[in-house]
Design an enzyme around this catalytic site. Structure first.
Site, PDB file in Angstrom:
ATOM      1  N   PHE A 130     -39.046  62.290 -14.166  1.00  0.00           N
ATOM      2  CA  PHE A 130     -39.805  61.876 -15.345  1.00  0.00           C
ATOM      3  C   PHE A 130     -39.901  63.064 -16.283  1.00  0.00           C
ATOM      4  CE2 PHE A 130     -43.373  61.297 -18.124  1.00  0.00           C
ATOM      5  CZ  PHE A 130     -43.193  59.997 -18.552  1.00  0.00           C
ATOM      6  N   ASP A 215     -38.824  71.889 -15.733  1.00  0.00           N
ATOM      7  CA  ASP A 215     -39.872  71.157 -16.440  1.00  0.00           C
ATOM      8  C   ASP A 215     -41.177  71.300 -15.660  1.00  0.00           C
ATOM      9  OD1 ASP A 215     -41.615  69.376 -17.603  1.00  0.00           O
ATOM     10  OD2 ASP A 215     -40.203  67.690 -17.678  1.00  0.00           O
ATOM     11  N   LYS A 244     -49.037  69.252 -21.240  1.00  0.00           N
ATOM     12  CA  LYS A 244     -50.244  68.762 -20.567  1.00  0.00           C
ATOM     13  C   LYS A 244     -51.398  69.776 -20.585  1.00  0.00           C
ATOM     14  CE  LYS A 244     -48.403  64.802 -18.297  1.00  0.00           C
ATOM     15  NZ  LYS A 244     -47.055  64.606 -17.784  1.00  0.00           N
TER      16      LYS A 244
END
Ligand code: PLP
Length: 402
Positions: A130, A215, A244
């Protein structure tokens, strides 16, 4: 409800405020937040330091665009690169934008430095990854729900199984510009690869003269007990994406950090963002960096890791869950399918017991409480999970007897 596009099915709860690891709904009921905004709220809700920094900045200067400099941007870049042991940063807003930026930078590096023929650059990625929701990123998703009916898809990606370094090695060609990988697959259910996976990808990238892009949007910034999860493994990426928690749970703040030789190819006019690196984002980012510099939040995740693991092991020993995977304050739990519970039903059971969590696929749930959670609060969450699963187990016994 016609006014809101139905692209989410939230739990039946309407929240009004939060503090630390707790959120309160419109009826005044309190819940322990074990999702923490998918790790965007690592420092807790309404963290006083972050709120004070943001409030001060809101009344001072919030947006100038990159057409002008502002006094916080270079200090923020210095602080973030110093914290992460990297050379250069490029500020963006959402995680997906950081990943898009890394993809563009890697391709450009491939053409300008590696002299790959036009439009042939390829990036090796993992199945079940993801990395965000843009059209290019979903082009290499293996999740049909995320991808179906959004074509035509962006070419230039080769998908190989996760945690399979040999498959990555086999996929490399002279046109490979990068390997793009999550150090732990968050959305896939907190899937932790074997310890030699990342080191082997580093070696493969070096052997082929390709970039390693890690990531860390969900795994990084304290969640696993480290500033970057790659530090836990002892690997250094060429480019790292952050997001985030970088925004302190207040606003979207993301960045790519890494090699100057690669990011310096992003020259004026070739890439940008109206909001990227704005003064408010920089002020919050600076505060996040200074909070991580002390190592205090990373230490909290490490201190609670053992207890978290013990409680998860108990669930496994009781036959309530099949597999548990955990590191730091992050866990993926697969409920025993014999209990007949979907992940959603488990989350509803947790909600009834004052805990909020989110299912991923099937009967897997993910636990990622804010790093400010105390041990007795974590105990509450684990009691609620055990109780939810035990209740289903008792019902199962009743059905079996009948
Ligand atoms: C959440 C996430 C993203 C996307 O971030 P957005 O801010 O939602 O665009 C990218 N990569 C990983 C690993 C993520 O967890």
């Amino acid at each position: 409800m016609r006014v809101l596009a139905p692209n989410y099915t939230p739990l039946d709860i309407t929240l009004s405020h939060g503090e630390g690891a707790w959120v309160t709904d419109i009826h005044g009921d309190r819940y322990l937040d074990c999702l923490a905004g998918y790790s965007a709220v690592n420092f807790g809700h309404a963290n006083p330091r972050l709120v004070a920094a943001a409030q001060e900045q809101v009344g001072t200067l919030t947006l100038v665009s990159r057409a002008f400099n502002h006094e916080l941007l270079v200090p923020y870049a210095e602080a973030l690169t110093s914290l992460t042991g990297t050379e250069t940063m490029l500020p963006m807003n959402t995680g997906a934008e950081a990943v898009e930026t890394a993809i563009k930078a890697a391709r450009k590096w491939g053409y300008l430095v590696k002299h790959i023929p036009d439009d042939r650059a390829n990036i090796v990625v993992a199945a079940n990854s993801f990395h965000g929701r843009t059209t290019t990123i979903i082009s290499f998703s293996t999740d049909e729900k995320a991808r179906d009916h959004y074509g035509p898809y962006t070419p230039g990606f080769t998908i190989v199984p996760y945690d399979d370094a040999a498959a990555v090695a086999a996929a490399m060609t002279e046109y490979t510009v990068a390997i793009l990988i999550e150090p732990i697959q968050g959305e896939a259910g907190v899937v932790i690869p074997t310890p030699d996976y990342l080191p082997r990808l580093r070696a493969i990238a070096d052997e082929w003269g390709a970039l390693l892009i890690v990531d860390e949007i969900q795994a990084g910034l304290g969640r696993t007990g480290w500033t970057l999860d790659q530090q836990r493994i002892g690997v250094k990426a060429d480019l790292t994406t952050l997001g985030k928690a970088l925004g302190g749970g207040i606003m979207p703040v993301s960045a790519v950090v890494g090699l100057h030789d690669v990011l310096s190819l992003m020259t004026p006019g070739t890439h940008g963002s109206t909001f990227g690196g704005n003064p408010l984002a920089a002020r919050i980012g600076l505060e996040v960096v200074s909070m991580l510099e002390t190592g205090e939040y990373q230490q909290r995740a490490r201190d609670l890791e053992g207890y978290f693991g013990e409680r998860l092991d108990e669930l496994a020993a009781d036959g309530l869950v099949n597999a548990t995977r955990h590191v730091g304050l992050w866990a993926g739990v697969d409920a025993n399918p014999r209990l007949g519970l979907t992940g959603r039903q488990i989350c509803e059971g947790l909600q009834a017991r004052g805990v909020l969590a989110k299912d991923t696929h099937g009967s897997t749930i993910r636990l990622a409480p804010p790093l400010v959670i105390e041990r007795d609060e974590l105990a509450l969450a684990m009691d609620a999970l055990a109780d939810t699963l035990h209740a289903a187990h008792r019902e199962l016994a009743v059905v079996t007897v009948a």
